[in-house]
Motif scaffolding. Structure first.
Motif, PDB file in Angstrom:
ATOM      1  N   ALA A 140      -1.224  -1.643 -12.068  1.00 46.03           N
ATOM      2  CA  ALA A 140      -1.039  -0.669 -11.084  1.00 46.03           C
ATOM      3  C   ALA A 140      -1.091  -1.066  -9.568  1.00 46.03           C
ATOM      4  O   ALA A 140      -0.361  -0.952  -9.062  1.00 46.03           O
ATOM      5  N   ALA A 141      -2.198  -2.167  -9.457  1.00 51.94           N
ATOM      6  CA  ALA A 141      -2.503  -2.662  -8.064  1.00 51.94           C
ATOM      7  C   ALA A 141      -1.087  -3.547  -7.927  1.00 51.94           C
ATOM      8  O   ALA A 141      -0.941  -3.594  -6.843  1.00 51.94           O
ATOM      9  N   ILE A 143       5.327  -8.672   6.630  1.00 51.31           N
ATOM     10  CA  ILE A 143       4.198  -7.914   5.721  1.00 51.31           C
ATOM     11  C   ILE A 143       3.409  -9.098   5.274  1.00 51.31           C
ATOM     12  O   ILE A 143       2.148  -8.801   4.965  1.00 51.31           O
ATOM     13  N   GLN A 164     -12.166   1.270 -21.911  1.00 48.63           N
ATOM     14  CA  GLN A 164     -12.521   1.005 -20.595  1.00 48.63           C
ATOM     15  C   GLN A 164     -12.263  -0.443 -20.230  1.00 48.63           C
ATOM     16  O   GLN A 164     -11.756  -0.589 -19.016  1.00 48.63           O
ATOM     17  N   ASP A 166     -16.698   2.977 -24.328  1.00 43.81           N
ATOM     18  CA  ASP A 166     -17.290   1.687 -23.520  1.00 43.81           C
ATOM     19  C   ASP A 166     -18.123   1.067 -24.265  1.00 43.81           C
ATOM     20  O   ASP A 166     -18.513   1.717 -25.364  1.00 43.81           O
ATOM     21  N   GLU A 209      -5.973  13.419  14.445  1.00 48.79           N
ATOM     22  CA  GLU A 209      -6.425  14.155  13.703  1.00 48.79           C
ATOM     23  C   GLU A 209      -5.632  15.667  13.981  1.00 48.79           C
ATOM     24  O   GLU A 209      -5.343  16.481  12.874  1.00 48.79           O
ATOM     25  N   PHE A 264       6.065  -3.645   0.130  1.00 49.55           N
ATOM     26  CA  PHE A 264       7.134  -4.390   0.622  1.00 49.55           C
ATOM     27  C   PHE A 264       8.437  -3.458   0.890  1.00 49.55           C
ATOM     28  O   PHE A 264       9.090  -3.470   1.885  1.00 49.55           O
ATOM     29  N   PHE A 265       8.912  -2.887  -0.332  1.00 51.03           N
ATOM     30  CA  PHE A 265       9.971  -2.151  -0.152  1.00 51.03           C
ATOM     31  C   PHE A 265       9.515  -0.687   0.589  1.00 51.03           C
ATOM     32  O   PHE A 265      10.431  -0.600   1.297  1.00 51.03           O
ATOM     33  N   MET A 290      -4.921  -2.005 -16.827  1.00 44.66           N
ATOM     34  CA  MET A 290      -4.299  -0.932 -16.153  1.00 44.66           C
ATOM     35  C   MET A 290      -4.437  -1.123 -14.608  1.00 44.66           C
ATOM     36  O   MET A 290      -3.306  -1.013 -14.022  1.00 44.66           O
ATOM     37  N   VAL A 291      -5.848  -1.464 -14.302  1.00 41.62           N
ATOM     38  CA  VAL A 291      -5.992  -1.311 -12.996  1.00 41.62           C
ATOM     39  C   VAL A 291      -5.391  -2.749 -12.124  1.00 41.62           C
ATOM     40  O   VAL A 291      -4.439  -2.432 -11.252  1.00 41.62           O
ATOM     41  N   ARG A 323     -21.104   1.404 -24.168  1.00 42.71           N
ATOM     42  CA  ARG A 323     -22.560   2.346 -24.737  1.00 42.71           C
ATOM     43  C   ARG A 323     -21.989   3.201 -25.910  1.00 42.71           C
ATOM     44  O   ARG A 323     -22.826   3.810 -26.619  1.00 42.71           O
ATOM     45  N   GLN A 353      -6.446   2.616  -5.718  1.00 46.01           N
ATOM     46  CA  GLN A 353      -7.851   2.301  -5.817  1.00 46.01           C
ATOM     47  C   GLN A 353      -8.608   1.553  -4.534  1.00 46.01           C
ATOM     48  O   GLN A 353      -9.653   1.961  -3.990  1.00 46.01           O
ATOM     49  N   PRO A 384      -9.351   1.131  13.913  1.00 41.43           N
ATOM     50  CA  PRO A 384     -10.349   0.706  15.141  1.00 41.43           C
ATOM     51  C   PRO A 384      -9.555   0.454  16.420  1.00 41.43           C
ATOM     52  O   PRO A 384     -10.138   0.924  17.423  1.00 41.43           O
ATOM     53  N   GLN A 432     -15.505   2.177  13.023  1.00 36.77           N
ATOM     54  CA  GLN A 432     -15.938   3.671  13.881  1.00 36.77           C
ATOM     55  C   GLN A 432     -15.528   4.587  12.871  1.00 36.77           C
ATOM     56  O   GLN A 432     -14.378   4.906  12.298  1.00 36.77           O
ATOM     57  N   ILE A 436      11.478  -8.647   7.135  1.00 31.51           N
ATOM     58  CA  ILE A 436      10.013  -7.548   7.166  1.00 31.51           C
ATOM     59  C   ILE A 436       9.190  -7.917   6.117  1.00 31.51           C
ATOM     60  O   ILE A 436       8.093  -8.069   6.284  1.00 31.51           O
ATOM     61  N   TYR A 437       9.920  -8.455   5.020  1.00 34.29           N
ATOM     62  CA  TYR A 437       8.782  -8.849   3.864  1.00 34.29           C
ATOM     63  C   TYR A 437       7.934 -10.267   4.308  1.00 34.29           C
ATOM     64  O   TYR A 437       6.569 -10.034   4.283  1.00 34.29           O
ATOM     65  N   PHE A 439       1.764  -1.385  -6.986  1.00 33.22           N
ATOM     66  CA  PHE A 439       1.807  -0.801  -5.725  1.00 33.22           C
ATOM     67  C   PHE A 439       1.884  -1.843  -4.483  1.00 33.22           C
ATOM     68  O   PHE A 439       2.388  -1.555  -3.742  1.00 33.22           O
ATOM     69  N   ILE A 453     -14.108  -6.439  12.266  1.00 31.90           N
ATOM     70  CA  ILE A 453     -13.761  -5.378  13.248  1.00 31.90           C
ATOM     71  C   ILE A 453     -14.688  -4.480  13.125  1.00 31.90           C
ATOM     72  O   ILE A 453     -15.126  -4.038  11.802  1.00 31.90           O
ATOM     73  N   PRO A 477      -5.255   4.078 -10.179  1.00 34.01           N
ATOM     74  CA  PRO A 477      -5.781   2.545  -9.916  1.00 34.01           C
ATOM     75  C   PRO A 477      -4.749   1.963  -8.709  1.00 34.01           C
ATOM     76  O   PRO A 477      -5.396   1.085  -8.052  1.00 34.01           O
ATOM     77  N   ASP A 478      -3.557   2.522  -8.689  1.00 40.72           N
ATOM     78  CA  ASP A 478      -2.581   1.795  -7.502  1.00 40.72           C
ATOM     79  C   ASP A 478      -3.366   2.273  -6.161  1.00 40.72           C
ATOM     80  O   ASP A 478      -2.991   1.221  -5.394  1.00 40.72           O
ATOM     81  N   TYR A 502      -8.541  -0.456 -19.644  1.00 44.56           N
ATOM     82  CA  TYR A 502      -8.373   0.248 -18.159  1.00 44.56           C
ATOM     83  C   TYR A 502      -8.749  -0.992 -17.386  1.00 44.56           C
ATOM     84  O   TYR A 502      -7.830  -0.835 -16.273  1.00 44.56           O
ATOM     85  N   ALA A 541       7.841  -0.740   3.223  1.00 41.44           N
ATOM     86  CA  ALA A 541       7.818  -1.344   4.876  1.00 41.44           C
ATOM     87  C   ALA A 541       9.316  -1.515   5.253  1.00 41.44           C
ATOM     88  O   ALA A 541       9.474  -1.037   6.478  1.00 41.44           O
TER      89      ALA A 541
END
Lengths: 221, 115
Positions: free
Chosen positions: A123-124, B19, A112, A93, A179, A132-133, A119-120, A95, B68, A165, B36, B15-16, A127, B33, B65-66, A115, A135
């Motif tokens: 990956a996001a 979403i 870093q 990093d 819960e 979509f798949f 990477m972030v 430092r 995150q 909520p 709570q 459906i897509y 996901f 919102i 990360p996915d 990453y 759902a």
């Protein structure tokens, strides 16, 4: 001999690894700790070399044979080398500088930054597409076909509602009920599954240790 | 084909679209919102709040990360709580990807408390 020696090593070390838990003798404890802390690290170092070699071999063969999606293999190989060079020589990093110049303009080259900036988001993105798949699959799977499926559907609905909520706005007891579902029936069934997995792992381990299961030795003579 | 069968046979693109709308509408027209605290969250908050001084709080960053967007804010909130209470804090991960997340969270929270 080529097969007997690995089988013998697995038999001896497998039995030792299991019995070391029930023998409190200092010698056994020391050997066990050495095996678990030091020997495993050495094996992991070898497996790293094996893993990198294996992935490179796989992708080079794919490129050579022009297999399906072979162009993506170039991306994997380039990304592997680029990450390795930056990780080994570019530093961890801002430092902890490496021996390479660690910044070009305002962009800093270290593991870093790879990453955080690659990477972030990748990956996001993956996901987000998966959502979509998922759902669509959940929509098809959550059908009230029989009693069990209806139970699954109702439990999922209550849990989802209890986690937002809106659930509390509908009823103050809904989050507590959600819960309870999570902690009691869900934990009970998860433990049951884990017991099954544990027993299955013991059975498979015993088969490997006793040499009944020899798939790990690889094919060929 | 009755209504329920027709609902099951719906094209996945619808459906897509639903979403996409569910994601885009709050993004374009944000609404507030009031969050709570659920029972486990309240228990965790009280636990950190009443921790003895000689104890350390250890947070395990065992996510990738996915997820995150979902889990990182919780870890950061927990770190902020520990920093505010001056609780001794330990961060660990059993996953390679967790190291980067720890680095990110640590940098963010230390900057907030040092500024």
């Amino acid at each position: 001999m080529k097969r007997r020696i690995p089988l013998l090593i697995v038999l001896v070390l497998g039995i030792f690894g299991a019995v070391a838990f029930v023998i409190p003798h200092p010698v056994v404890r020391t050997v066990d700790e050495t095996m678990r802390n030091d020997v495993i690290r050495i094996i992991a170092a070898f497996s790293l070399v094996l893993g990198v070699g294996s992935i490179l071999r796989h992708h080079f063969i794919k490129i050579k044979r022009r297999a399906e999606h072979w162009r993506y293999s170039y991306i994997t190989v380039v990304a592997l080398f680029a990450s390795a060079v930056v990780g080994l020589f570019g530093g961890i990093d801002p430092r902890a500088h490496g021996i390479l110049p660690t910044s070009v303009g305002s962009f800093s080259f270290h593991i870093q930054s790879i990453y955080t900036n690659m990477m972030v988001p990748l990956a996001a993105t993956m996901f987000s597409l998966l959502a979509f798949f998922m759902a669509s699959a959940a929509y098809r799977a959550f059908r009230a076909r029989n009693f069990e499926a209806t139970l699954l559907l109702v439990a999922a609905f209550i849990l989802m509602l209890g986690a937002v909520p809106l659930g509390r706005a509908i009823s103050k007891d809904l989050p507590s009920f959600a819960e309870w579902i999570l902690q009691v029936p869900n934990t009970a069934s998860k433990r049951g599954i884990l017991f099954g997995v544990g027993l299955g792992s013991i059975a498979t381990s015993l088969k490997i240790i006793l040499g009944i299961e020899r798939g790990w030795l690889g094919g060929g003579s | 084909m009755n209504f329920w069968h027709r609902l099951q046979a719906i094209d996945r693109r619808w459906i897509y679209l639903v979403i996409w709308l569910v994601v885009m509408i709050p993004l374009l027209f944000p609404f507030y919102i009031k969050p709570q605290a659920s029972p486990p969250v309240s228990r965790l908050f009280n636990y950190v709040d009443t921790m003895p001084e000689d104890r350390a709080l250890v947070i395990s960053f065992d996510y990738t990360p996915d997820t995150q967007a979902e889990l990182h804010p919780m870890a950061i909130a927990l770190m902020r709580h520990a920093f505010a209470n001056k609780t001794r804090l330990g961060l660990l991960t059993l996953q390679v990807y967790g190291l980067g997340l720890i680095e990110d969270a640590l940098q963010q929270v230390t900057e907030e408390f040092n500024s």
